[in-house]
Design a protein around this motif. Structure first.
Motif, mmCIF file in Angstrom:
data_model
loop_
_atom_site.group_PDB
_atom_site.id
_atom_site.type_symbol
_atom_site.label_atom_id
_atom_site.label_comp_id
_atom_site.label_asym_id
_atom_site.label_seq_id
_atom_site.Cartn_x
_atom_site.Cartn_y
_atom_site.Cartn_z
ATOM 1 N N LYS A 181 0.835 -1.201 0.000
ATOM 2 C CA LYS A 181 0.000 0.000 0.000
ATOM 3 C C LYS A 181 0.868 1.249 0.000
ATOM 4 C CE LYS A 181 -3.776 -0.015 2.218
ATOM 5 N NZ LYS A 181 -4.812 -0.086 3.235
ATOM 6 N N GLN A 182 0.467 2.236 -0.792
ATOM 7 C CA GLN A 182 1.147 3.524 -0.851
ATOM 8 C C GLN A 182 0.136 4.619 -0.522
ATOM 9 O OE1 GLN A 182 2.501 3.458 -4.959
ATOM 10 N NE2 GLN A 182 4.558 2.948 -4.287
ATOM 11 N N ALA A 183 0.614 5.691 0.087
ATOM 12 C CA ALA A 183 -0.252 6.825 0.381
ATOM 13 C C ALA A 183 0.558 8.110 0.196
ATOM 14 C CB ALA A 183 -0.806 6.747 1.794
ATOM 15 N N ILE A 184 -0.110 9.105 -0.350
ATOM 16 C CA ILE A 184 0.499 10.406 -0.586
ATOM 17 C C ILE A 184 -0.464 11.462 -0.081
ATOM 18 C CG2 ILE A 184 1.298 12.067 -2.321
ATOM 19 C CD1 ILE A 184 1.199 8.401 -3.142
ATOM 20 N N ALA A 185 0.051 12.427 0.655
ATOM 21 C CA ALA A 185 -0.776 13.539 1.124
ATOM 22 C C ALA A 185 -0.363 14.786 0.356
ATOM 23 C CB ALA A 185 -0.587 13.760 2.619
ATOM 24 N N LEU A 186 -1.360 15.479 -0.168
ATOM 25 C CA LEU A 186 -1.122 16.718 -0.903
ATOM 26 C C LEU A 186 -1.705 17.889 -0.115
ATOM 27 C CD1 LEU A 186 -2.214 15.626 -4.491
ATOM 28 C CD2 LEU A 186 0.111 15.709 -3.573
ATOM 29 N N ARG A 187 -1.086 19.040 -0.262
ATOM 30 C CA ARG A 187 -1.636 20.274 0.306
ATOM 31 C C ARG A 187 -1.705 21.289 -0.826
ATOM 32 N NH1 ARG A 187 1.529 21.893 4.991
ATOM 33 N NH2 ARG A 187 0.051 20.603 6.118
ATOM 34 N N GLU A 201 9.327 14.624 -5.056
ATOM 35 C CA GLU A 201 10.016 14.836 -3.789
ATOM 36 C C GLU A 201 9.096 15.513 -2.776
ATOM 37 O OE1 GLU A 201 13.960 16.556 -3.890
ATOM 38 O OE2 GLU A 201 14.145 15.977 -5.990
ATOM 39 N N LEU A 202 9.344 15.221 -1.493
ATOM 40 C CA LEU A 202 8.581 15.868 -0.424
ATOM 41 C C LEU A 202 8.729 17.376 -0.494
ATOM 42 C CD1 LEU A 202 9.183 13.630 2.704
ATOM 43 C CD2 LEU A 202 7.037 13.996 1.489
ATOM 44 N N LYS A 213 1.314 20.546 -3.406
ATOM 45 C CA LYS A 213 2.613 20.017 -2.982
ATOM 46 C C LYS A 213 2.417 18.672 -2.305
ATOM 47 C CE LYS A 213 5.328 24.130 -2.029
ATOM 48 N NZ LYS A 213 6.084 24.853 -1.004
ATOM 49 N N VAL A 214 3.416 17.815 -2.449
ATOM 50 C CA VAL A 214 3.443 16.543 -1.738
ATOM 51 C C VAL A 214 3.985 16.850 -0.337
ATOM 52 C CG1 VAL A 214 4.505 14.258 -1.624
ATOM 53 C CG2 VAL A 214 3.773 15.189 -3.829
#
Length: 96
Positions: free
Chosen positions: A10-16, A64-65, A26-27
């Protein structure tokens, strides 16, 4: 862990995204396995809607973060944000 096991993890990415101060989302967090579970748990704790798309997640994992998403992903991320906005509005509307 071999490549096929990593692909299933499982992968998860949070964006703002703040339209007034940013040109693009942005990641702000990303990870797989345990880290992904923690990102999803944090989203649930704060009633943040989650959108599931494994192909998009794979593409966003390469960003990239604290970096803005690349222009090639603007359209698909805009569709995701629109979906989340609609879900969020329905949720808020159902509470009142």
């Amino acid at each position: 862990m071999n490549n096929s096991e990593q692909a299933r993890q499982k992968q998860a990415i949070a964006l703002r995204y703040d339209q007034q101060t940013q040109q693009a989302p942005k990641v702000v967090a990303k990870g797989s396995g345990y880290v992904a579970e923690q990102i999803l748990a944090t989203a649930a704790q704060h009633a943040v809607p989650v959108y599931k798309d494994t192909a998009l997640a794979s593409l966003l994992m390469a960003v990239e973060l604290d970096k803005e998403i690349p222009p090639e992903l603007y359209q698909v991320v805009a569709e995701v944000l629109a979906y989340i906005y609609r879900v969020d509005r329905r949720f808020v509307g159902s509470k009142g």
